[in-house]
Scaffold this active site. Structure first.
Site, PDB file in Angstrom:
ATOM      1  N   GLU A 209       0.808  -1.221   0.000  1.00 34.55           N
ATOM      2  CA  GLU A 209       0.000   0.000   0.000  1.00 34.55           C
ATOM      3  C   GLU A 209       0.842   1.272   0.000  1.00 34.55           C
ATOM      4  O   GLU A 209       0.526   2.224  -0.702  1.00 34.55           O
ATOM      5  CB  GLU A 209      -0.955   0.017   1.200  1.00 34.55           C
ATOM      6  CG  GLU A 209      -2.021  -1.056   1.093  1.00 34.55           C
ATOM      7  CD  GLU A 209      -3.036  -0.978   2.220  1.00 34.55           C
ATOM      8  OE1 GLU A 209      -3.650   0.076   2.420  1.00 34.55           O
ATOM      9  OE2 GLU A 209      -3.221  -1.998   2.920  1.00 34.55           O
ATOM     10  N   HIS A 225       6.121 -26.118   4.769  1.00 33.04           N
ATOM     11  CA  HIS A 225       5.441 -27.312   4.257  1.00 33.04           C
ATOM     12  C   HIS A 225       4.926 -27.096   2.838  1.00 33.04           C
ATOM     13  O   HIS A 225       4.289 -27.979   2.275  1.00 33.04           O
ATOM     14  CB  HIS A 225       4.271 -27.685   5.172  1.00 33.04           C
ATOM     15  CG  HIS A 225       4.725 -28.096   6.546  1.00 33.04           C
ATOM     16  ND1 HIS A 225       5.049 -29.400   6.852  1.00 33.04           N
ATOM     17  CD2 HIS A 225       4.953 -27.364   7.652  1.00 33.04           C
ATOM     18  CE1 HIS A 225       5.439 -29.452   8.126  1.00 33.04           C
ATOM     19  NE2 HIS A 225       5.397 -28.224   8.626  1.00 33.04           N
ATOM     20  N   LYS A 317     -13.241  -0.333  -4.003  1.00 32.09           N
ATOM     21  CA  LYS A 317     -14.252  -0.162  -2.944  1.00 32.09           C
ATOM     22  C   LYS A 317     -15.432   0.662  -3.486  1.00 32.09           C
ATOM     23  O   LYS A 317     -16.585   0.323  -3.226  1.00 32.09           O
ATOM     24  CB  LYS A 317     -13.633   0.523  -1.726  1.00 32.09           C
ATOM     25  CG  LYS A 317     -12.763  -0.395  -0.910  1.00 32.09           C
ATOM     26  CD  LYS A 317     -12.078   0.337   0.226  1.00 32.09           C
ATOM     27  CE  LYS A 317     -12.796   0.196   1.537  1.00 32.09           C
ATOM     28  NZ  LYS A 317     -11.950   0.584   2.684  1.00 32.09           N
TER      29      LYS A 317
HETATM   30  C1  F6R Z   1      -6.201   1.685   3.945  1.00 28.08           C
HETATM   31  C2  F6R Z   1      -6.033   0.293   4.311  1.00 28.08           C
HETATM   32  C3  F6R Z   1      -7.069  -0.688   3.854  1.00 28.08           C
HETATM   33  C4  F6R Z   1      -8.346  -0.562   4.695  1.00 28.08           C
HETATM   34  C5  F6R Z   1      -9.419  -1.537   4.200  1.00 28.08           C
HETATM   35  C6  F6R Z   1     -10.657  -1.536   5.065  1.00 28.08           C
HETATM   36  O1  F6R Z   1      -5.322   2.488   4.721  1.00 28.08           O
HETATM   37  O2  F6R Z   1      -5.102  -0.061   4.950  1.00 28.08           O
HETATM   38  O3  F6R Z   1      -6.527  -1.984   3.958  1.00 28.08           O
HETATM   39  O4  F6R Z   1      -8.058  -0.811   6.046  1.00 28.08           O
HETATM   40  O5  F6R Z   1      -9.776  -1.176   2.881  1.00 28.08           O
HETATM   41  O6  F6R Z   1     -11.124  -0.241   5.297  1.00 28.08           O
HETATM   42  P1  F6R Z   1     -11.499   0.140   6.797  1.00 28.08           P
HETATM   43  O7  F6R Z   1     -10.273  -0.114   7.591  1.00 28.08           O
HETATM   44  O8  F6R Z   1     -11.870   1.575   6.756  1.00 28.08           O
HETATM   45  O9  F6R Z   1     -12.632  -0.752   7.146  1.00 28.08           O
END
Ligand code: F6R
Length: 321
Positions: A209, A225, A317
């Site tokens: 990320e 394994h 998302k």
């Molecule tokens: C962004 C990150 C992502 C979010 C994931 C879930 O910084 O690390 O992995 O954590 O998309 O979003 P949240 O944490 O807001 O539920």
């Protein structure tokens, strides 16, 4: 993002202060499931490994939206979403409510906070951070909840871990620089042995990320394994590297095992070692997390990448709603 790493000890301390009245009395649950994704799930993985020999009931981590069949009336569901808007977590939380399971939410805001209204206990952590930079809050609020439920004493460890991390931070930046120098231009796989498999996962996620770098994680002994076999034939793809996270607290047996696996993999790829520092188990896990975070930021800089933005994750998302 570097400020967020520097702020980790303070987050850990502040998170301990954020408590709610659990919806079940002490000793009334026989299992606990944490639902969350990405940066909101990793704190729960760390909690499970840190407390593996102390937790009084099984604690599972679900990355997905469907609660498993074994979740019963004595299971506490803990929904963790820093933004409060992650679809998988919202769906799992909604089905916990529908199924009449006791539920606690940890979030900074969003639809998860709305869903709770006044009926569901909600631990509200400070907002305004990328979720992965809120690890301190998410880990320590979960730890406090576990303590409130009578499943394990955690507060003292969290405070001690925060102190050890604070002390180690100045030295970690140099270690991260050295490691970044060695890893530049490679595709790393990060290995950890319990309680460092969660830390290895965090390293890989932060490299993905922050540095926009393909990186994988592997767990030992499980990886010995299956995954280690892959090292013998896959090097045509590019310069791979392996990083072994070492715990000064590991037993002589684990130490020998880690040395052996490192020796096998080093026949095929450059192997690096990152050794945690600290007196306590949690302290060592936290310093190692911070080292990985700093490494990802150093590599982001060297690769000309913007660590704060995660446009690919956001696009997926948004498309899913
Ligand atoms: C962004 C990150 C992502 C979010 C994931 C879930 O910084 O690390 O992995 O954590 O998309 O979003 P949240 O944490 O807001 O539920």
């Amino acid at each position: 993002m570097r400020d967020a790493v520097r702020g980790l000890p303070r987050q850990l301390e502040e998170g301990l202060e954020l408590a709610v009245e659990p919806p079940v009395s002490r000793g009334a649950i026989d299992s606990l499931i944490v639902v969350g994704m990405g940066g909101s799930a990793i704190g729960a993985d760390m909690l499970v490994e840190w407390l593996w020999d102390r937790l009084e009931v099984p604690v599972a981590v679900l990355r997905g939206e469907r609660l498993p069949r074994w979740v019963g009336e004595k299971t506490l569901v803990v929904a963790v979403s820093y933004s409060g808007n992650t679809r998988e977590t919202l769906t799992a939380a909604a089905s916990a409510i529908e199924g009449g399971h006791p539920l606690v939410a940890i979030t900074s805001d969003g639809r998860l906070a709305e869903l709770c209204q006044d009926a569901i206990p909600l631990i509200r952590v400070p907002g305004g951070l990328p979720p992965r930079a809120a690890l301190g809050y998410l880990l320590s609020t979960s730890a406090r909840l576990v303590e409130e439920l009578g499943l394990a004493d955690t507060s003292r460890d969290v405070l001690e871990g925060a102190r050890e991390l604070q002390e180690a931070l100045p030295g970690l930046a140099q270690d991260a620089d050295r490691l970044a120098e060695a890893l530049e231009g490679t595709l790393p796989t990060v290995y950890g042995h319990p309680p460092f498999t969660s830390v290895a996962r965090r390293w890989a996620a932060q490299l993905n990320e922050n540095a926009k770098l393909m990186a994988w994680w592997g767990e030992l002994p499980e990886g010995s394994h299956n995954q280690v076999e892959g090292w013998s034939g896959s090097l045509e793809g590019g310069p791979l590297a392996a990083i072994f996270l070492r715990d000064p607290g590991e037993s002589p047996t684990v130490a020998r095992f880690m040395d052996e696996v490192t020796a096998v993999v080093s026949r095929e790829a450059a192997c690096h070692t990152a050794t945690a520092v600290g007196e306590t188990r949690l302290g060592r896990m936290l310093t190692c997390v911070a080292l990985g975070d700093l490494l990802s930021l150093e590599l982001a800089e060297r690769r000309g990448m913007e660590p704060l933005e995660v446009p690919v994750i956001e696009a997926i998302k948004n498309a899913r709603g």
